[in-house]
Each structure stands twice: as C-alpha cells, then as structure tokens.
Design a protein around this motif. Sequence first.
Motif, PDB file in Angstrom:
ATOM      1  N   VAL A 156       0.825  -1.206   0.000  1.00 31.15           N
ATOM      2  CA  VAL A 156       0.000   0.000   0.000  1.00 31.15           C
ATOM      3  C   VAL A 156       0.860   1.257   0.000  1.00 31.15           C
ATOM      4  O   VAL A 156       0.522   2.260  -0.634  1.00 31.15           O
ATOM      5  CB  VAL A 156      -0.950  -0.007   1.217  1.00 31.15           C
ATOM      6  CG1 VAL A 156      -1.660   1.331   1.339  1.00 31.15           C
ATOM      7  CG2 VAL A 156      -1.960  -1.118   1.089  1.00 31.15           C
ATOM      8  N   SER A 157       1.987   1.218   0.692  1.00 33.12           N
ATOM      9  CA  SER A 157       2.815   2.423   0.785  1.00 33.12           C
ATOM     10  C   SER A 157       3.308   2.873  -0.583  1.00 33.12           C
ATOM     11  O   SER A 157       3.620   4.051  -0.779  1.00 33.12           O
ATOM     12  CB  SER A 157       4.000   2.169   1.730  1.00 33.12           C
ATOM     13  OG  SER A 157       4.803   1.133   1.210  1.00 33.12           O
ATOM     14  N   ASP A 158       3.365   1.960  -1.559  1.00 32.00           N
ATOM     15  CA  ASP A 158       3.782   2.350  -2.908  1.00 32.00           C
ATOM     16  C   ASP A 158       2.717   3.167  -3.617  1.00 32.00           C
ATOM     17  O   ASP A 158       3.000   3.794  -4.636  1.00 32.00           O
ATOM     18  CB  ASP A 158       4.108   1.097  -3.726  1.00 32.00           C
ATOM     19  CG  ASP A 158       5.290   0.335  -3.153  1.00 32.00           C
ATOM     20  OD1 ASP A 158       6.381   0.910  -3.124  1.00 32.00           O
ATOM     21  OD2 ASP A 158       5.102  -0.819  -2.722  1.00 32.00           O
ATOM     22  N   LEU A 159       1.498   3.144  -3.092  1.00 32.36           N
ATOM     23  CA  LEU A 159       0.415   3.909  -3.715  1.00 32.36           C
ATOM     24  C   LEU A 159       0.290   5.310  -3.118  1.00 32.36           C
ATOM     25  O   LEU A 159      -0.518   6.098  -3.575  1.00 32.36           O
ATOM     26  CB  LEU A 159      -0.917   3.169  -3.535  1.00 32.36           C
ATOM     27  CG  LEU A 159      -1.037   1.810  -4.229  1.00 32.36           C
ATOM     28  CD1 LEU A 159      -2.291   1.082  -3.768  1.00 32.36           C
ATOM     29  CD2 LEU A 159      -1.069   1.996  -5.741  1.00 32.36           C
ATOM     30  N   LEU A 160       1.075   5.604  -2.096  1.00 32.50           N
ATOM     31  CA  LEU A 160       0.920   6.857  -1.367  1.00 32.50           C
ATOM     32  C   LEU A 160       2.085   7.812  -1.629  1.00 32.50           C
ATOM     33  O   LEU A 160       3.210   7.381  -1.843  1.00 32.50           O
ATOM     34  CB  LEU A 160       0.836   6.564   0.134  1.00 32.50           C
ATOM     35  CG  LEU A 160      -0.233   5.552   0.541  1.00 32.50           C
ATOM     36  CD1 LEU A 160      -0.174   5.277   2.029  1.00 32.50           C
ATOM     37  CD2 LEU A 160      -1.606   6.015   0.129  1.00 32.50           C
ATOM     38  N   GLU A 207      -4.973   1.648   3.556  1.00 33.49           N
ATOM     39  CA  GLU A 207      -4.705   0.244   3.891  1.00 33.49           C
ATOM     40  C   GLU A 207      -5.960  -0.606   3.718  1.00 33.49           C
ATOM     41  O   GLU A 207      -5.924  -1.691   3.135  1.00 33.49           O
ATOM     42  CB  GLU A 207      -4.197   0.149   5.336  1.00 33.49           C
ATOM     43  CG  GLU A 207      -3.697  -1.216   5.732  1.00 33.49           C
ATOM     44  CD  GLU A 207      -2.370  -1.534   5.057  1.00 33.49           C
ATOM     45  OE1 GLU A 207      -2.222  -2.667   4.579  1.00 33.49           O
ATOM     46  OE2 GLU A 207      -1.491  -0.647   5.003  1.00 33.49           O
ATOM     47  N   ILE A 208      -7.084  -0.094   4.182  1.00 32.89           N
ATOM     48  CA  ILE A 208      -8.331  -0.858   4.070  1.00 32.89           C
ATOM     49  C   ILE A 208      -8.918  -0.729   2.671  1.00 32.89           C
ATOM     50  O   ILE A 208      -9.360  -1.702   2.068  1.00 32.89           O
ATOM     51  CB  ILE A 208      -9.364  -0.382   5.113  1.00 32.89           C
ATOM     52  CG1 ILE A 208      -8.741  -0.403   6.515  1.00 32.89           C
ATOM     53  CG2 ILE A 208     -10.603  -1.255   5.075  1.00 32.89           C
ATOM     54  CD1 ILE A 208      -9.693  -0.003   7.608  1.00 32.89           C
ATOM     55  N   PHE A 209      -8.893   0.491   2.146  1.00 33.59           N
ATOM     56  CA  PHE A 209      -9.534   0.726   0.847  1.00 33.59           C
ATOM     57  C   PHE A 209      -8.847  -0.073  -0.260  1.00 33.59           C
ATOM     58  O   PHE A 209      -9.503  -0.643  -1.129  1.00 33.59           O
ATOM     59  CB  PHE A 209      -9.499   2.219   0.521  1.00 33.59           C
ATOM     60  CG  PHE A 209     -10.346   2.620  -0.650  1.00 33.59           C
ATOM     61  CD1 PHE A 209     -11.722   2.713  -0.534  1.00 33.59           C
ATOM     62  CD2 PHE A 209      -9.766   2.899  -1.882  1.00 33.59           C
ATOM     63  CE1 PHE A 209     -12.503   3.083  -1.612  1.00 33.59           C
ATOM     64  CE2 PHE A 209     -10.549   3.269  -2.964  1.00 33.59           C
ATOM     65  CZ  PHE A 209     -11.925   3.356  -2.826  1.00 33.59           C
ATOM     66  N   CYS A 210      -7.524  -0.087  -0.242  1.00 32.28           N
ATOM     67  CA  CYS A 210      -6.782  -0.777  -1.297  1.00 32.28           C
ATOM     68  C   CYS A 210      -6.417  -2.199  -0.924  1.00 32.28           C
ATOM     69  O   CYS A 210      -6.327  -3.072  -1.793  1.00 32.28           O
ATOM     70  CB  CYS A 210      -5.508   0.000  -1.640  1.00 32.28           C
ATOM     71  SG  CYS A 210      -5.800   1.696  -2.137  1.00 32.28           S
TER      72      CYS A 210
END
Lengths: 230, 230
Positions: B174-178, B191-194
């Motif tokens: 997930v951290s790669d999407l932020l 974290e929950i959404f993705c």
Amino acid sequence: MTTSPAASAAATSQRTTLTRRRILAAALAYIDTHGLDALSMHKLGAELGVKAMSLYNHVANKDDLLDGVVELLWTEVERAAPAEGDWRHGVRAFAHALRDVVRHHPNAAPLLTRQQIMPAPALRVVRAHIAAATDGGEPEERAYALLRTITRYALGSSLAEVSWGLGEGCAPSVSDLLRPGISDELAAVAEIFCGHGAPDAEFKLGLDLMLRGLEPTQPAQGARPPRRRR
Amino acid sequence: MTTSPAASAAATSQRTTLTRRRILAAALAYIDTHGLDALSMHKLGAELGVKAMSLYNHVANKDDLLDGVVELLWTEVERAAPAEGDWRHGVRAFAHALRDVVRHHPNAAPLLTRQQIMPAPALRVVRAHIAAATDGGEPEERAYALLRTITRYALGSSLAEVSWGLGEGCAPSVSDLLRPGISDELAAVAEIFCGHGAPDAEFKLGLDLMLRGLEPTQPAQGARPPRRRR
DNA sequence: ACCTGAACACCGTTCAAGT
DNA sequence: ACCTGAACACCGTTCAAGT
C-alpha cells in the motif's frame, strides 16, 4: 499595472514565483489543451516563462509531475462532492463528481488509472463518505466495500465512456474511432455502439442498480419488501 | 538446428521475416515486462534484431503501434469469450474475459482507454454477443445498451482495480500507492480501501447487480415475481 | 519491397555554476 | 534557495541510398 521597471522587462514571463502548485496547474491546463503526449518538461517550462531544469526544484521528475496532476484531479472531485446531508445522496454526488472530472479532462483522465497512486485528496473524499455511511448506520466493512465498488464503477465507466464517446473532447465522429480498413458491417456496429445511447441516463441507471443492490438494509424510497440478503 | 550456414551467421537476430503482427506481439511483451514508458521504437527494433527505422515499413508511427497493441488485447478477449450457449452466460464470460486481459497486462491496459480506438476484434466480439442476445429475444435497442453498459463496467472497474490493487503486477504494498508525506490516518484508510476486500467477489457482485437490473424480462434462475419495468 | 546510415529536432535529466 | 548554460544519452521520424 503598477509593476516596477525591472519587472516590466520580463514582460509576459513569470510574473509570480514558481511553485509546485503553479506547475501542476499549468501541466493540467497544457494536457487539456494539447493532449497528454504533447506535454514535455521543456514546453511546460516555456509556458511558465522558465527553463525546463527549473521545474526540478519543485517536482522530482516527470512521473512525479504526472502524479501531481492526478492529485489535482482528485482535488476537483473532493471540492465538488463533500460529504453532507444524507450519505446516500453524498455517494451519488461523489460518483457524479468523479465522472464530471473525467469528462472535463478527457486528455488527462487516463492518468487516473495509469499512475498507480492514491493521492491525499482521493483518500480524504473517500474517508469522508465512508464516515458518513457508518454514521448513518452501515457497518464499516460494508461502507468500505460500497465506496470501493462505486469508485471503480464511476471512474472506470466514465473513462470508457470518454474513450469511445463522441463530441466534447472525445472523437468528433465514429470513423475516428476505427482503423481505416474496417468492414462496413463492423462500422455499422460501431455507429450504434459508440454513437447511440444516452450516456447520462445509462451511467445513472448503472449507479442506481449498484447502490440498490449493495445497500439492502434500506430499499431507498421505494418501500418494497426486503429481498434475501446477498 | 537445420539452419543454413548463412542464416546461422545472423545468430540471435531476426530468424523470421519482420511483420506487423510480430512487431505488435513484441511490443506487448516488452510493455508487459518493462512498462509502458520504457517502450521505444529503438529498443523495440533491437528486440527484433532490426533497426528502429525498419519498423516504419509496417506501422505508420508509434501511435499506430500502440493502436495495434490495443487490437491485440481485444483479440485475446475475443478468443476467450466467444458467444455460444445461453447469451446471459456469454455476456458474463465476456465481462470476465475483459477483466482477465486487464489483469494479465496491467502495464498495457491503460492503453485501452487512452488510444481512443475501437479495433475490429472489439467490434466483432461485441457484435457476437449482441446478436446472441437478440436471437435470445431481447430487443436490439436493449441488447446494445446492455453490452455498452457491461463493457464499460467490466473494463473500467478492472482498470481501477489494477491501478489501486496489490500484488500480481500491481503495487507490491500500500505504501507504494501513497505520496511520502501522507498522514497516518489517511494511510490507514488506504490500507483498508486498497488492501482489504475480495476483488473477484466484488467484481462478480457488481456484474450480477447490473445484469439483473438491466435484463428485467427474465429474472435468471431465481424464479422471483417480476418487478415493474424500468 | 524492405532494410539501413546518417541526420533532424526534440526529450528527460544531471551537474556545476551563478545569484 | 532557486534559476540557468551546457551537456548527456535517448527519443520519434524522415529521406536518400542500398539490396
């Protein structure tokens, strides 16, 4: 008007200081006008009255620039669809805001699925509507699933709609969507598939179907006997 | 093995003649492996044992090349979802085939909405399922609307799914999407959404909801009293 | 008919130098 | 701290020349 002599010498070039914000706004405007492929660091710099290398003081590289454009698009969604009032209306408004952004920026919209990023305004607007739904009594798990599904539907279907649609920043005629050697029968299929139909109504219908099915606790205003869950 | 001496001199380079078909396949393979931005005419030529300029004998330019890649993707959909048997199953298979192609080619998939083209295999597979639906008794107008809506839903939602999903050619965590500076609360939302959720089940649920709602004449296998139309 | 050498303007990015 | 000149390897594309 009341510029100093020194500033007036710079004429049309940067009359305000260079900023990440200004760069992103200019990038989006450039993409809207000239298309995604036409954007380059050199040309964007020129647009801002500055050399290309100056941009690197505010964005890490071109990919970071495009991430910023995506962030800008989500900011428009956030502004257009704040969570307020009944959360069901809010979610509908969110879906329509997402679609409107895609339709207003058809050249930039593909970045939304290409950049693999969830910028802060996206997370904020999603969080706001999830909170509204849980405040309204929905279990958290279902609120997340609902927002996930609606977001995918709204973003995805409007991307596809813009890609094969006509007029308003889309292809001006069906023949522009076809490879030259296509047969007449297939061209006729494209004519109906891409040309006919009422995009607004079809989007709204799909949205209604999904919301009605995803939220079986309260059958909206129809007052119909509850169906078996799931 | 049984190559002539002259041919063996060419070694690893083009052992078969250059063809538009071969070029497109190589381009898709290259995008799958190295990403969309990494593809260039020079590197693609090298991949085929040829200079960049030779490609222009078979594709008009890079845009035409990318159109061809889109055509290739639709060919996979057509192959995976021929219209046969009950048309309702056929349309479901079509939607799943579209999603599978997006998931198998996450790097190339954004081209599907970026290239603004409806290649022949896309029109063929759509036409086949429309024909199946009209043969099954649906009015032509509704068959078109149904295929339009299902195509948008399937393509769009899988594009969004791949863009924010994890693993399998998507972002590994997930951290790669932020963006780096994100707050902890928003990271938790992401974290929950993705991260959570069951993409397969959610896709299928949405598809069922749309099909059930779009085709009110026959309520599938559930045998439920008909609701008021539209 | 198809491949190539040479060449073009353009692109993303770095870095040392300026202010 | 931020802008720039010069420079780098790379890019899409053309064209005349080869076979």
